[in-house]
Design a protein around this motif. Structure first.
Motif, PDB file in Angstrom:
ATOM      1  N   GLN A 145       0.809  -1.217   0.000  1.00  0.00           N
ATOM      2  CA  GLN A 145       0.000   0.000   0.000  1.00  0.00           C
ATOM      3  C   GLN A 145       0.841   1.265   0.000  1.00  0.00           C
ATOM      4  N   SER A 146       2.017   1.216   0.640  1.00  0.00           N
ATOM      5  CA  SER A 146       2.875   2.398   0.668  1.00  0.00           C
ATOM      6  C   SER A 146       3.443   2.697  -0.713  1.00  0.00           C
ATOM      7  N   SER A 200       3.121   5.779  -3.487  1.00  0.00           N
ATOM      8  CA  SER A 200       4.271   6.392  -4.143  1.00  0.00           C
ATOM      9  C   SER A 200       4.073   6.459  -5.659  1.00  0.00           C
ATOM     10  N   VAL A 201       3.439   5.434  -6.215  1.00  0.00           N
ATOM     11  CA  VAL A 201       3.142   5.435  -7.658  1.00  0.00           C
ATOM     12  C   VAL A 201       2.242   6.614  -8.007  1.00  0.00           C
ATOM     13  N   ILE A 202       1.220   6.839  -7.185  1.00  0.00           N
ATOM     14  CA  ILE A 202       0.304   7.956  -7.426  1.00  0.00           C
ATOM     15  C   ILE A 202       1.045   9.286  -7.324  1.00  0.00           C
ATOM     16  N   LEU A 203       1.906   9.393  -6.331  1.00  0.00           N
ATOM     17  CA  LEU A 203       2.638  10.643  -6.122  1.00  0.00           C
ATOM     18  C   LEU A 203       3.622  10.926  -7.252  1.00  0.00           C
ATOM     19  N   LEU A 232       7.106  -3.000  -6.415  1.00  0.00           N
ATOM     20  CA  LEU A 232       5.734  -3.433  -6.706  1.00  0.00           C
ATOM     21  C   LEU A 232       5.686  -4.559  -7.732  1.00  0.00           C
ATOM     22  N   MET A 233       6.328  -4.348  -8.879  1.00  0.00           N
ATOM     23  CA  MET A 233       6.216  -5.304  -9.982  1.00  0.00           C
ATOM     24  C   MET A 233       7.557  -5.831 -10.470  1.00  0.00           C
ATOM     25  N   GLY A 234       8.628  -5.507  -9.765  1.00  0.00           N
ATOM     26  CA  GLY A 234       9.952  -5.961 -10.193  1.00  0.00           C
ATOM     27  C   GLY A 234      10.694  -4.891 -10.975  1.00  0.00           C
ATOM     28  N   LEU A 287       3.659  -9.945   1.082  1.00  0.00           N
ATOM     29  CA  LEU A 287       3.541  -9.124   2.281  1.00  0.00           C
ATOM     30  C   LEU A 287       2.300  -9.566   3.051  1.00  0.00           C
ATOM     31  N   LEU A 288       2.520 -10.168   4.213  1.00  0.00           N
ATOM     32  CA  LEU A 288       1.413 -10.766   4.958  1.00  0.00           C
ATOM     33  C   LEU A 288       1.346 -10.331   6.417  1.00  0.00           C
TER      34      LEU A 288
END
Length: 213
Positions: free
Chosen positions: A159-160, A164-167, A175-177, A190-191
């Motif tokens: 979620q953090s 950051s992607v939005i910002l 997130l995706m490598g 992440l659990l």
């Protein structure tokens, strides 16, 4: 003997009134507290020290401004130079970075390289644009000849990093490598609540395995 250098992410020095104290020697790598105390691991502390009142704790702009300030610190040539000096003194073999600390490490190794003693660099939930590149020729040569391993651990529901992607309006390597030549991308689920972003820092078995490899 120091085996690992730990490079923390955002807000390691934040004191949020009665709700949160600044991190101790482990700098957020809480699962490695014993290793830090024994000297097996050492934390490179680069955070901005900030103390918030109870009233300030409910103001989201305070956390945003701290994030922006620490972004500048992570990208600062001075901070990156100090990190390289720290690495030279430590004589470790592994570097483990988290979140914004990954951005600091990539900038430092591009600008100043790394000591020959370092054989592995680990990025955990890196708050780094996927457009970032390793441009240091010596680092690229070591990756190519197998004397340096770089592992990037990612999870798409952080979620953090989604914030950051939005910002930043760019995807993050945590997130995706990271589509960077020679970098090994590894999915890490992440659990651990409550803050999923710091899950790997609270996973003792996982972190000890990274150091032991």
């Amino acid at each position: 003997m120091t085996k690992a250098i730990l490079i923390h992410g955002y807000a390691a020095g934040l004191e949020a009134s009665i709700f949160r104290k600044p991190f101790g020697e482990h700098s957020g790598f809480i699962a490695l507290d014993d290793e830090v105390k024994s000297g097996i691991a050492k934390s490179f502390r680069w955070s901005k020290d900030v103390s918030l009142t109870i009233a300030q704790c409910i103001n989201p702009l305070k956390y945003f401004h701290l994030y922006r300030d620490e972004e500048l610190l992570a990208e600062s040539s001075i901070t990156q130079s100090v990190l390289r000096e720290f690495l030279d003194r430590a004589d470790a073999t592994t570097i483990i970075c988290h979140s914004l600390g990954c951005r600091l490490m990539i900038g430092a190794m591009n600008a100043h390289g790394i000591p020959e003693s370092i054989t592995k660099i680990v990025f955990l939930q890196g708050d780094v644009s996927t457009s970032a590149s390793i441009v240091n020729d010596a680092i690229r040569d070591r990756i190519a000849n197998g004397t340096l391993v770089i592992e990037n651990y990612f999870c798409p529901w952080d979620q953090s990093l989604l914030s950051s992607v939005i910002l930043h309006r760019t995807n993050r390597i945590g997130l995706m490598g990271w589509n960077e030549t020679g970098v090994k991308n590894v999915f890490y689920p992440l659990l651990k609540p409550m803050n999923l972003h710091t899950s790997p820092l609270r996973d003792r078995e996982f972190l000890c395995e990274l150091i032991a490899k």
